[in-house]
Every structure is written in C-alpha cells, then in structure tokens.
Design a protein around this motif. Structure first.
Motif, PDB file in Angstrom:
ATOM      1  N   ASP A  97     -29.425   5.401  14.726  1.00  0.00           N
ATOM      2  CA  ASP A  97     -28.174   6.040  15.151  1.00  0.00           C
ATOM      3  C   ASP A  97     -28.266   6.389  16.633  1.00  0.00           C
TER       4      ASP A  97
ATOM      5  N   SER B 136     -26.041   3.280  12.043  1.00  0.00           N
ATOM      6  CA  SER B 136     -24.916   4.152  11.710  1.00  0.00           C
ATOM      7  C   SER B 136     -24.085   4.328  12.973  1.00  0.00           C
TER       8      SER B 136
ATOM      9  N   ASP C 162     -20.457   6.515   9.796  1.00  0.00           N
ATOM     10  CA  ASP C 162     -20.702   7.931   9.490  1.00  0.00           C
ATOM     11  C   ASP C 162     -19.370   8.629   9.250  1.00  0.00           C
TER      12      ASP C 162
END
Ligand code: FDA
Length: 310
Positions: A60, A96, A135
């Motif tokens: 991420d 993500s 997300d």
C-alpha cells in the motif's frame, strides 16, 4: 462505547495541524513500527522478509484525499512503478489503493478520474497476474467505490480486483448481498474511520457480531474472503466455522497489518493457513499512523515513549 470515545478523541486530536506537525517532525522513528519505510525498495525488502515465514504481502503506497488531478495521476503512476518493480523482482504484485488518492470524485474528460486511474492500475495488475484491492474509506465514498468495483470487475475480472466492507456500517449486510451476483473477492474489516452514529455502530460487541455475520455469509455464498482482523476470538471462530462447513483453506485468507501481531501471523502461516500482511510504505504516513494509534490505547504510550526517547 469506551472504544468509540477513545477512537474519537485520538482521531480528533490527530486531525489538528499543530499535533500533526509535531508528530511528523519527531514521530517517524515510532511510525516505522507500522510503516515499511518510505521507498519502493524498503517495501519490497519487507515483502521478502515476510516470505521467509510463508507470509504473503499486500503493498500500500500511502496517500489519501489528494487534491489536484495532476497529483492524483502522478500518485497512480507511482503505484504502476511499484508493480513494475515488484514484477521485475519476481514478486506478483498485490496492492491496495485508496480511490481518493487517484482522483475519485474529480471528473476529467467525462469520467471519474479515480475510475480512470484505477483502470490503469488494475490493467497493469492483470498483465502481471496480480491483484488490486480497493480500500474502503469514510462512508460518503462507499456507494461510488462499490459502483466502481462493479465496473472494474466487468472489465478485468474478479481475479484481479476486489474491495472491502466495514462491519461497523449498518449498511454492510445489504451491500454484501447486493454484490453476490459478482462473487467478488472481499476483505472484511471492522472499520477505522471516525463515523457518526447515524451510519456506524457505536458498540464494539455489535461491530464484532456484524463482522462474523459478514464473513460467514460471504463464505457460505461461495466467495473468496479476506478475513482482515487481529481479533483472536474472531479468528478462532472462523477456523471452527470453516471446519464445520467443509470450507477449504484455499477459499479464504487471514490478513493483518504490518507490525501488528506478527506472532499470530507466523503461527497461522505455520498451521497452513494463507496469511497476508498489509504493508504500507511511503512519505505520507501520518493519517494511516493516526488510525493505528486510535485503535488501541496502549499505542498512545508506545508513541509518547518513542518520541521522548527522541
Ligand atoms: P480490534 O480493534 O477489536 O482489535 C483486536 C485486537 O487486535 C486488539 O485487542 C489488539 O490486540 C490487536 N490490535 C488491533 N489494532 C491494533 C493496533 N493498531 N496496534 C496494536 N494492536 C492492535 N479499515 C478500513 O476502514 N478500511 C480498510 O480498507 C481497511 N483495510 C484493512 C486491511 C487489513 C489487512 C487490516 C488488518 C485492517 C484494515 N482496516 C481497514 C482496519 C480495520 O478496520 C480495523 O481498524 C483494524 O483492523 C483493527 O481492528 P481489529 O479487527 O484488529 O479488531
């Protein structure tokens, strides 16, 4: 209720610019417990470390609520660079993305920029056999995120894109059922944002019950589930549920955050469960870090001690 008050207090204080400035100046040493460095290389180094324990990774790049369209597209370019670098090092990219960081809500050339950039990111993931999880952010974004998930699954397939449901939202049971025709890969979380009681359950026991309900319903409908929690009692119950219902270990995975319950991550992996750690990295770590502190009172003392040590 006390959990909610604690979370509200921390996130409210953390939202003040003066506090942010102090923590940004002195807090990086402490933030490193939760954030795997600021560069692609440090993040990929963390992936390789986890691989030694049989733990998979979800990368991420930190950043959210980015304002200008140009910065949003530059952010998406950085995610593409991350996937290219991972692929070049033999790592199948699993990332993500927060749609607010790539332009959700900004219309450019007649399309939502978040969707345009998400198409680029999911397209690249597909090229490398990878996966993108959208997300879930604060509640005003849920409708658009789920609508965009639908479009992206139609374009690229559910093997390459999925999203998240938050058990603290009253609406999540209905959202899950409404997605069933897609059989999406969903991550179930409790929810990390400061939300009003009109949309989110204030009592932890209700959030936990909702969490179990969502996981079980999504599994029973034959879908792949990412059980994203550090809550051991829920993890134990999920283990019993899958055994009782003959659900294979290939049909779900446990997910936890980098730096949290590493012992449990290793233990589950050693028991043959699929385990994936969510690895955030990048310079824009403050909002992510604040949410981790807001989840657990002991973390405030950890931060203060770390900052006092200098
Ligand atoms: P809970 O908060 O009840 O904690 C259970 C136990 O876990 C605690 O008693 C403690 O031992 C440990 N623990 C939990 N948080 C800790 C912390 N910060 N530090 C140390 N120990 C801690 N949220 C969201 O709104 N949108 C999203 O897209 C995501 N994505 C996401 C991905 C992954 C892989 C995970 C694990 C979590 C998220 N979240 C999220 C965050 C999620 O909503 C939630 O805030 C945290 O997971 C904490 O809740 P738990 O389920 O762990 O339970």
């Amino acid at each position: 209720m006390i959990d909610q008050l604690y979370r509200k207090a921390v996130l409210t204080v953390a939202g003040q610019k003066s506090i942010e400035n102090v923590v940004r100046a002195c807090g990086w040493g402490v933030a490193q417990r939760f954030v795997a460095g600021e560069s692609i290389q440090t993040a990929l180094g963390a992936v390789k470390e986890l691989q030694k324990d049989g733990i998979l990774a979800n990368l991420d790049l930190l950043g959210e609520f980015i304002d200008s369209p140009e910065k949003c597209t530059a952010f998406a370019d950085n995610v593409l660079d991350l996937m290219d670098a991972a692929h070049a090092q033999g790592i199948t990219p699993y990332v993500s993305v927060k749609l607010s960081s790539v332009g959700q809500g900004k219309t450019v050339d007649g399309e939502d920029l978040g969707l345009t950039n998400a198409r680029r990111i999911v397209g690249r993931a597909k090229q490398y056999g990878g996966f993108v999880c959208l997300d879930m952010e604060d509640h005003p974004r849920v409708d658009q995120t789920l609508a965009q998930l639908r479009i992206l699954i139609a374009a690229f397939g559910r093997e390459h894109v999925g999203s998240v449901l938050q058990s603290y939202l009253y609406r999540s049971d209905a959202d899950r059922a409404a997605l069933d025709d897609l059989h999406p890969n969903l991550r179930i979380v409790k929810g990390a944002y400061l939300e009003p009681e009109s949309v989110a359950m204030p009592v932890k026991a209700d959030v936990d019950a909702s969490y179990r309900r969502l996981v079980y319903a999504h599994m029973k409908a034959g879908n792949y589930v990412n059980v994203a929690t550090h809550d051991e009692s829920i993890i134990r119950d999920v283990q019993q549920f899958v055994t009782a219902n003959g659900i294979s270990k290939d049909a779900f995975e446990f997910q936890m955050l980098y730096g949290i319950r590493r012992d449990l991550q290793k233990q589950l992996a050693a028991e043959g469960y699929r385990v994936r750690a969510y690895i955030p990295y990048g310079r824009d770590w403050y909002a992510y870090f604040s949410r981790r502190i807001a989840e657990r009172p002991a973390n405030v003392m950890f931060v203060l001690r770390g900052m006092l040590k200098g």
